[in-house]
Design a protein around this motif. Structure first.
Motif, PDB file in Angstrom:
ATOM      1  N   ILE A  23       0.835  -1.205   0.000  1.00  0.00           N
ATOM      2  CA  ILE A  23       0.000   0.000   0.000  1.00  0.00           C
ATOM      3  C   ILE A  23       0.868   1.253   0.000  1.00  0.00           C
ATOM      4  N   GLU A  24       1.933   1.257   0.764  1.00  0.00           N
ATOM      5  CA  GLU A  24       2.828   2.410   0.792  1.00  0.00           C
ATOM      6  C   GLU A  24       3.506   2.608  -0.561  1.00  0.00           C
ATOM      7  N   LYS A  25       3.879   1.520  -1.218  1.00  0.00           N
ATOM      8  CA  LYS A  25       4.482   1.619  -2.542  1.00  0.00           C
ATOM      9  C   LYS A  25       3.487   2.180  -3.553  1.00  0.00           C
ATOM     10  N   VAL A  26       2.237   1.715  -3.473  1.00  0.00           N
ATOM     11  CA  VAL A  26       1.205   2.190  -4.402  1.00  0.00           C
ATOM     12  C   VAL A  26       0.938   3.679  -4.191  1.00  0.00           C
ATOM     13  N   LYS A  27       0.910   4.122  -2.943  1.00  0.00           N
ATOM     14  CA  LYS A  27       0.699   5.545  -2.654  1.00  0.00           C
ATOM     15  C   LYS A  27       1.787   6.388  -3.299  1.00  0.00           C
ATOM     16  N   ALA A  28       3.028   5.931  -3.194  1.00  0.00           N
ATOM     17  CA  ALA A  28       4.139   6.667  -3.794  1.00  0.00           C
ATOM     18  C   ALA A  28       4.010   6.720  -5.305  1.00  0.00           C
ATOM     19  N   GLU A  29       3.599   5.603  -5.916  1.00  0.00           N
ATOM     20  CA  GLU A  29       3.448   5.554  -7.366  1.00  0.00           C
ATOM     21  C   GLU A  29       2.322   6.482  -7.827  1.00  0.00           C
ATOM     22  N   ILE A  30       1.229   6.511  -7.075  1.00  0.00           N
ATOM     23  CA  ILE A  30       0.116   7.398  -7.426  1.00  0.00           C
ATOM     24  C   ILE A  30       0.550   8.853  -7.331  1.00  0.00           C
ATOM     25  N   GLY A  31       1.357   9.184  -6.307  1.00  0.00           N
ATOM     26  CA  GLY A  31       1.849  10.545  -6.165  1.00  0.00           C
ATOM     27  C   GLY A  31       2.710  10.974  -7.340  1.00  0.00           C
ATOM     28  N   GLU A  32       3.546  10.059  -7.849  1.00  0.00           N
ATOM     29  CA  GLU A  32       4.413  10.370  -8.988  1.00  0.00           C
ATOM     30  C   GLU A  32       3.626  10.392 -10.296  1.00  0.00           C
ATOM     31  N   SER A  46     -11.400   9.457 -18.466  1.00  0.00           N
ATOM     32  CA  SER A  46     -12.268   9.890 -17.367  1.00  0.00           C
ATOM     33  C   SER A  46     -13.113  11.087 -17.765  1.00  0.00           C
ATOM     34  N   ALA A  47     -12.544  11.976 -18.583  1.00  0.00           N
ATOM     35  CA  ALA A  47     -13.273  13.176 -18.998  1.00  0.00           C
ATOM     36  C   ALA A  47     -14.248  12.894 -20.127  1.00  0.00           C
ATOM     37  N   ARG A  48     -13.926  11.940 -20.994  1.00  0.00           N
ATOM     38  CA  ARG A  48     -14.722  11.722 -22.198  1.00  0.00           C
ATOM     39  C   ARG A  48     -15.876  10.743 -22.014  1.00  0.00           C
ATOM     40  N   TYR A  49     -15.744   9.800 -21.060  1.00  0.00           N
ATOM     41  CA  TYR A  49     -16.740   8.731 -20.954  1.00  0.00           C
ATOM     42  C   TYR A  49     -17.433   8.731 -19.602  1.00  0.00           C
ATOM     43  N   ALA A  50     -18.689   8.319 -19.626  1.00  0.00           N
ATOM     44  CA  ALA A  50     -19.434   7.980 -18.417  1.00  0.00           C
ATOM     45  C   ALA A  50     -19.628   6.469 -18.435  1.00  0.00           C
ATOM     46  N   PRO A  56     -11.561   5.188 -13.337  1.00  0.00           N
ATOM     47  CA  PRO A  56     -10.109   5.367 -13.233  1.00  0.00           C
ATOM     48  C   PRO A  56      -9.387   4.041 -13.044  1.00  0.00           C
ATOM     49  N   LEU A  57      -8.181   3.942 -13.602  1.00  0.00           N
ATOM     50  CA  LEU A  57      -7.359   2.753 -13.417  1.00  0.00           C
ATOM     51  C   LEU A  57      -6.664   2.770 -12.060  1.00  0.00           C
ATOM     52  N   LEU A  58      -6.454   3.964 -11.516  1.00  0.00           N
ATOM     53  CA  LEU A  58      -5.788   4.100 -10.228  1.00  0.00           C
ATOM     54  C   LEU A  58      -6.792   4.534  -9.167  1.00  0.00           C
ATOM     55  N   GLY A  62      -7.785   7.673  -0.550  1.00  0.00           N
ATOM     56  CA  GLY A  62      -8.793   7.294   0.433  1.00  0.00           C
ATOM     57  C   GLY A  62      -9.208   5.837   0.293  1.00  0.00           C
ATOM     58  N   LEU A  63      -9.378   5.393  -0.954  1.00  0.00           N
ATOM     59  CA  LEU A  63      -9.748   3.998  -1.180  1.00  0.00           C
ATOM     60  C   LEU A  63      -8.584   3.062  -0.871  1.00  0.00           C
ATOM     61  N   ILE A  64      -7.371   3.486  -1.199  1.00  0.00           N
ATOM     62  CA  ILE A  64      -6.196   2.662  -0.904  1.00  0.00           C
ATOM     63  C   ILE A  64      -6.098   2.387   0.595  1.00  0.00           C
ATOM     64  N   ASN A  65      -6.410   3.393   1.412  1.00  0.00           N
ATOM     65  CA  ASN A  65      -6.298   3.240   2.864  1.00  0.00           C
ATOM     66  C   ASN A  65      -7.305   2.240   3.433  1.00  0.00           C
TER      67      ASN A  65
END
Length: 242
Positions: A23-32, A46-50, A56-58, A62-65
């Protein structure tokens, strides 16, 4: 080997300390990821489709936690079912593979066949602040029908290759060399643009086609106009006057 492979899929162990570390590794990757120009392609969806393609792929932080060993075990139990799994192999006879695989997989729960979620093209705009010293943008439009409109989808793929483009130092590759249309018409002409290339994403029922670019922040407005001009030019068989 088949037994080990199946065991690693069906009998996963989610140790608490391993889950927390990942989880900590994923948080860092999302930040980058927010500072990565490649994130534009997800932002476009995300902007073009409903619906389906707009998801989202990531996950958000909040969900990661909320992820823990129990949630992961429940996910595997609910989703690792027979209709959702395929065992593929090469260099072995089908009957030989079946002899080893069937005893290991025959008791997989059935479950309902997964339905493809609908994706509705709605258009939109998405902006993210990033501390990169430059600006990345993408401009895209839909090709309705996707691969179901095979002729149009193939035409779109060929157009993407011919328009090409790439980075300031591109010199070769499929559709990204110095002789492609966007390299000659844009990258050679505007030193402020660091990258300028076409892209497409084709799915079963829809597709996206557009231009992605990286430029100095004070040249963004001009670069967007150049992208619009190039798209108009190929759509109208003209020079795309603005």
């Amino acid at each position: 080997m088949v037994e080990l492979f199946v065991d690693s899929v069906r009998n996963q162990a989610f140790l608490d300390w391993e889950v927390k570390a990942q989880i900590e590794k994923v948080k860092a990757e999302i930040g980058e990821y927010g500072n990565n120009p490649e994130a534009l392609l997800e932002a476009i969806h995300s902007a073009r489709y409903a619906g389906g393609l707009g998801n989202p792929l990531l996950a958000s932080e909040g969900l990661i936690n909320r992820i823990n060993s129990t949630i992961l075990e429940d996910f595997v139990a609910a989703n690792y079912t027979a209709p959702r799994m395929v065992l593929a192999a090469s260099g072995v006879e089908h009957e030989e593979l079946l002899k080893y695989a069937e005893p290991l997989l025959s008791d997989l729960p059935g479950g309902a066949q997964v339905q493809e979620p609908k994706s509705v093209y709605v258009g939109g705009d998405h902006r993210v602040m990033a501390d990169t010293g430059r600006t990345s943008f993408a401009l895209a439009f839909e090709l309705p029908g996707g691969w179901l409109q095979e002729k149009e989808a193939m035409t779109l793929s060929v157009l993407q290759m011919l328009m090409g483009g790439g980075g300031s130092f591109s010199a070769g590759g499929n559709g990204k060399g110095m002789y492609s249309r966007l390299y000659l018409r844009v990258l050679n002409e505007y030193p402020e643009i660091q990258s300028f290339s076409t892209f497409n994403s084709i799915y079963n029922h829809t597709a996206l086609f557009g231009i992605q670019a990286i430029t100095s922040s004070d040249f963004v407005s001009k670069a967007v106009n150049i992208a619009v001009k190039e798209l108009i030019a190929v759509a109208t068989n003209g020079e795309g006057k603005l």
